[in-house]
Motif scaffolding. Structure first.
Motif, mmCIF file in Angstrom:
data_model
loop_
_atom_site.group_PDB
_atom_site.id
_atom_site.type_symbol
_atom_site.label_atom_id
_atom_site.label_comp_id
_atom_site.label_asym_id
_atom_site.label_seq_id
_atom_site.Cartn_x
_atom_site.Cartn_y
_atom_site.Cartn_z
ATOM 1 N N LYS A 200 -7.687 -2.257 7.699
ATOM 2 C CA LYS A 200 -8.185 -2.910 8.909
ATOM 3 C C LYS A 200 -9.650 -2.563 9.172
ATOM 4 N N GLY A 201 -10.203 -3.267 10.153
ATOM 5 C CA GLY A 201 -11.557 -2.993 10.581
ATOM 6 C C GLY A 201 -11.556 -2.129 11.833
ATOM 7 N N LYS A 202 -12.691 -2.041 12.481
ATOM 8 C CA LYS A 202 -12.789 -1.226 13.697
ATOM 9 C C LYS A 202 -11.818 -1.733 14.757
ATOM 10 N N GLU A 203 -11.243 -0.785 15.486
ATOM 11 C CA GLU A 203 -10.251 -1.057 16.526
ATOM 12 C C GLU A 203 -9.017 -1.775 15.975
ATOM 13 N N GLY A 204 -8.774 -1.593 14.693
ATOM 14 C CA GLY A 204 -7.583 -2.173 14.073
ATOM 15 C C GLY A 204 -7.665 -3.665 13.839
ATOM 16 N N LYS A 205 -8.839 -4.239 13.898
ATOM 17 C CA LYS A 205 -9.018 -5.682 13.713
ATOM 18 C C LYS A 205 -8.700 -6.077 12.277
ATOM 19 N N ASP A 206 -8.030 -7.217 12.115
ATOM 20 C CA ASP A 206 -7.745 -7.742 10.779
ATOM 21 C C ASP A 206 -9.003 -8.421 10.253
ATOM 22 N N ILE A 207 -9.656 -7.804 9.278
ATOM 23 C CA ILE A 207 -10.897 -8.360 8.722
ATOM 24 C C ILE A 207 -10.696 -8.902 7.312
ATOM 25 N N GLY A 208 -9.416 -9.080 6.924
ATOM 26 C CA GLY A 208 -9.117 -9.649 5.617
ATOM 27 C C GLY A 208 -8.914 -8.581 4.561
ATOM 28 N N LEU A 209 -8.010 -8.868 3.640
ATOM 29 C CA LEU A 209 -7.745 -7.931 2.551
ATOM 30 C C LEU A 209 -8.878 -7.977 1.533
ATOM 31 N N GLY A 210 -9.382 -6.801 1.171
ATOM 32 C CA GLY A 210 -10.462 -6.722 0.193
ATOM 33 C C GLY A 210 -11.838 -6.633 0.801
ATOM 34 N N ASN A 211 -11.923 -6.572 2.116
ATOM 35 C CA ASN A 211 -13.225 -6.519 2.769
ATOM 36 C C ASN A 211 -13.915 -5.190 2.487
ATOM 37 N N GLU A 212 -15.181 -5.259 2.145
ATOM 38 C CA GLU A 212 -15.964 -4.066 1.807
ATOM 39 C C GLU A 212 -16.093 -3.104 2.989
ATOM 40 N N LYS A 213 -15.851 -3.606 4.199
ATOM 41 C CA LYS A 213 -15.955 -2.762 5.384
ATOM 42 C C LYS A 213 -14.688 -1.947 5.627
ATOM 43 N N SER A 214 -13.634 -2.201 4.872
ATOM 44 C CA SER A 214 -12.381 -1.470 5.039
ATOM 45 C C SER A 214 -12.439 -0.134 4.321
ATOM 46 N N ILE A 215 -11.724 0.847 4.852
ATOM 47 C CA ILE A 215 -11.577 2.122 4.155
ATOM 48 C C ILE A 215 -10.867 1.877 2.820
ATOM 49 N N ASN A 216 -9.840 1.048 2.859
ATOM 50 C CA ASN A 216 -9.109 0.661 1.652
ATOM 51 C C ASN A 216 -9.480 -0.770 1.295
ATOM 52 N N GLN A 217 -10.346 -0.914 0.298
ATOM 53 C CA GLN A 217 -10.805 -2.229 -0.133
ATOM 54 C C GLN A 217 -9.900 -2.834 -1.206
ATOM 55 N N LEU A 218 -8.830 -2.110 -1.552
ATOM 56 C CA LEU A 218 -7.856 -2.560 -2.557
ATOM 57 C C LEU A 218 -8.489 -2.747 -3.930
ATOM 58 N N ILE A 219 -9.510 -1.937 -4.217
ATOM 59 C CA ILE A 219 -10.141 -1.981 -5.537
ATOM 60 C C ILE A 219 -10.285 -0.590 -6.140
ATOM 61 N N ALA A 220 -9.795 0.451 -5.451
ATOM 62 C CA ALA A 220 -10.066 1.827 -5.882
ATOM 63 C C ALA A 220 -9.525 2.117 -7.273
ATOM 64 N N HIS A 221 -10.338 2.793 -8.067
ATOM 65 C CA HIS A 221 -9.830 3.298 -9.339
ATOM 66 C C HIS A 221 -8.737 4.315 -9.062
ATOM 67 N N HIS A 222 -8.984 5.178 -8.066
ATOM 68 C CA HIS A 222 -7.941 6.105 -7.627
ATOM 69 C C HIS A 222 -8.215 6.543 -6.197
ATOM 70 N N SER A 223 -7.172 6.995 -5.563
ATOM 71 C CA SER A 223 -7.226 7.557 -4.228
ATOM 72 C C SER A 223 -6.579 8.928 -4.319
ATOM 73 N N ILE A 224 -7.169 9.926 -3.658
ATOM 74 C CA ILE A 224 -6.690 11.288 -3.873
ATOM 75 C C ILE A 224 -6.816 12.126 -2.597
ATOM 76 N N VAL A 225 -5.901 13.074 -2.440
ATOM 77 C CA VAL A 225 -5.934 14.033 -1.333
ATOM 78 C C VAL A 225 -5.921 15.438 -1.937
ATOM 79 N N PHE A 226 -6.861 16.282 -1.508
ATOM 80 C CA PHE A 226 -6.944 17.663 -1.967
ATOM 81 C C PHE A 226 -6.555 18.620 -0.843
ATOM 82 N N HIS A 227 -5.761 19.636 -1.182
ATOM 83 C CA HIS A 227 -5.495 20.752 -0.268
ATOM 84 C C HIS A 227 -5.944 22.019 -1.003
ATOM 85 N N PRO A 228 -7.237 22.352 -0.923
ATOM 86 C CA PRO A 228 -7.824 23.409 -1.757
ATOM 87 C C PRO A 228 -7.179 24.782 -1.625
ATOM 88 N N SER A 229 -6.748 25.181 -0.436
ATOM 89 C CA SER A 229 -6.214 26.535 -0.275
ATOM 90 C C SER A 229 -4.925 26.739 -1.070
#
Length: 545
Positions: A378-407
């Motif tokens: 989504k876009g700001k304030e949860g607005k639907d700005i379309g799937l694949g929009n460059e302004k989204s955190i998830n643009q649906l093009i990522a090579h990978h997505s990852i979460v680190f818990h270093p400790s």
């Protein structure tokens, strides 16, 4: 007079021929070889389907279609292990890369010019890459296909591909990169320890992202580490070592480079292999010369915080948020670099603001909440700005997505489809304490796995797949019907209407094109440059109606 002119033209022609021959020869220049080129003789043994070993090294394809690899030893040993174990993946990756480049640059002349440009530009690349990395690349190159000698020798190609991230975001019009990252600690995480989530949006076509590799590397020097990579790539774009130090690359605004230097993935690799805290990471970064600007996100368990090393070819600045969280998109944030002309051209500010909304709305992050954040379309304030929009955190093009818990030295990595499949958990202490060949199931920790986004997969995934397929369809006929289908698949994305408008424009149907361009303006357009382009097309349509 005519004779004199003829002589001058002849001299110019000869000089042009000499210059052309020189440029062609220089473009095929072989990068500097490592001093040590003695390869070990090892054999690959098949344990099971998509499961191989070579001495103490191994590779397997797990049930979530993620490749896992374990290698160790000296640089030449590591390179040989990578090459012999993943030779099919290396060749697949090169095929996918070249195919994507050809689709973007269909002209044979332009391709040859690009090859010559890269060859000339990178002819001294070997001088800037550390010796142990050259040894790895040299060993890997012995397992590379001979199909692309028109690009360069195997050694030259593998070395050049390590600079693909740099070239890709230097030529940003190609749309290769645009990443988002969030790091939280203290009051912003449930257990007060450091947590980092990032989407690596390095897009070179869907095929390129199919065969991700989780590589566990135990070098003879430095710290054991895990890096998320692809066939033949030994540089680091996302990784963590057994000291609880994670390193991630985020592209920064940059100008077109004029000469080669050390690829940013190699600088990140050196940090990951030899630094155990923020101070040591900064010391390494400051001594290395890169040819593009980059942001190195450093997350350190020993410091229980994250910083960003903002690096340009001329400057190296540390950005510390001064808060218990850090956001990083694709623009500089430090006082020294945030006001540069290049920074003002970036279009990542909207994503940054969306990430700020997430931080304010989430009292304390957990790995599960971080994954929900990374999947946000989504876009700001949860607005639907379309799937694949460059302004989204998830643009649906990522090579990978990852979460680190270093400790805890644990990380979670996304699996297909897109970032919506399961996030598999891995623990570095577990892998490096028992590096023996695992079972066919691999070395992920099942009881820590984060579930797939079944809601997205059930309700939106198929429409997005159909949308992408229709974009590549033949639009010679039945534009009206196809346009309506495209809108149904992705109704809130500005590019849907821009794309349809372009099809009508090329058919000289300017009234129809104008209608769709104006509809595009009513949606959330990704960048100012794209808005200006649509405005110009609207004016052209009005003139030609």
């Amino acid at each position: 007079m005519r004779k004199r002119t003829k002589i001058i033209l002849s001299v110019i022609a000869v000089l042009l021929i000499i210059l052309t021959i020189f440029l062609i020869r220089v473009s095929y220049y072989l990068p500097t070889l490592p001093q040590n080129t003695k390869l070990e003789n090892i054999k690959r043994i098949q344990v099971d389907t998509n499961f191989y070993k070579a001495n103490n090294a191994w590779i397997l394809l797990n049930q979530d279609h993620l490749w896992e690899m374990y290698i160790s030893g000296s640089p030449l040993e590591r390179g040989t292990q990578i090459g012999i174990l993943s030779q099919e993946l290396i060749n697949f990756q090169e095929d996918a890369f070249v195919k994507q480049i050809k689709s973007m640059i269909p002209s044979k002349f332009s391709l040859k010019f690009l090859r010559m440009f890269v060859g000339i530009f990178n002819r001294n690349l070997g001088k800037y890459i550390p010796e142990e990395n050259k040894e790895e690349i040299y060993a890997i190159s012995h397992y590379v296909t001979g199909d692309y000698f028109w690009i360069g020798s195997p050694y030259q190609r593998i070395m050049n591909y390590h600079a693909a991230h740099d070239i890709g975001h230097a030529v940003q019009v190609m749309g290769f990169v645009g990443c988002s990252a969030l790091s939280t600690w203290n009051a912003k995480t449930q257990d007060s320890t450091l947590l980092v989530g990032r989407n690596f949006d390095f897009y070179v076509g869907d095929e390129f992202a199919k065969n991700k590799v989780v590589m566990f590397m135990k070098p003879d020097k430095g710290y054991p580490m895990a890096l998320i990579t692809w066939g033949g790539m030994t540089g680091v774009v996302s990784g963590m070592n057994n000291q609880g130090l994670a390193v991630m690359l985020n592209a920064a605004p940059t100008s077109i480079p004029t000469h080669a230097a050390e690829p940013v993935s190699m600088v990140a690799r050196e940090i990951l292999q030899y630094a155990k805290n923020i101070r040591e990471a900064v010391e390494i970064a400051k001594t290395r010369h890169t040819f593009v600007s980059e942001q190195f996100i450093i997350a350190s368990a020993k410091d229980n915080k994250s910083i960003v090393i903002e690096k340009t070819p001329d400057k190296c600045v540390v950005f510390d948020s001064g808060k218990d969280y850090l956001i990083c998109a694709n623009h500089f944030q430090s006082k020294e670099l945030s006001q540069t002309v290049e920074s003002q051209k970036t279009a990542s500010g909207y994503r940054h603001e969306r990430m700020e909304e997430w931080v304010k709305a989430t009292s304390q992050f957990t790995p599960e909440k971080m994954v929900v954040f990374l999947r946000d379309t989504k876009g700001k304030e949860g607005k639907d700005i379309g799937l694949g929009n460059e302004k989204s955190i998830n643009q649906l093009i990522a090579h990978h997505s990852i979460v680190f818990h270093p400790s805890s030295k644990t990380f979670w990595i996304s699996t297909a489809p897109l970032q919506e499949g399961r996030y598999l958990a891995y623990n570095l202490d577990s892998v490096f304490s028992t590096p023996n060949i695992p079972t066919k199931k691999g070395v992920s920790i099942e009881n820590l796995t984060i579930a797939a986004d079944t809601d997205f997969i059930s309700n939106e995934l198929e429409s997005f797949i159909q949308y992408k397929h229709l974009l590549t369809d033949d639009w010679t006929n039945n534009i009206d019907a196809k346009a309506q289908r495209l809108i149904v698949y992705n109704p809130n994305y500005y590019y849907t209407y821009k794309f349809i408008g372009d099809k009508y424009y090329r058919k000289n149907q300017y009234s129809d094109a104008l209608k769709y361009y104006q509809m595009a303006l009513g949606k959330e357009i990704s960048t100012q440059k794209q808005k200006i382009e649509i405005d110009e097309l609207i004016e052209k349509c009005k003139e030609k109606k």
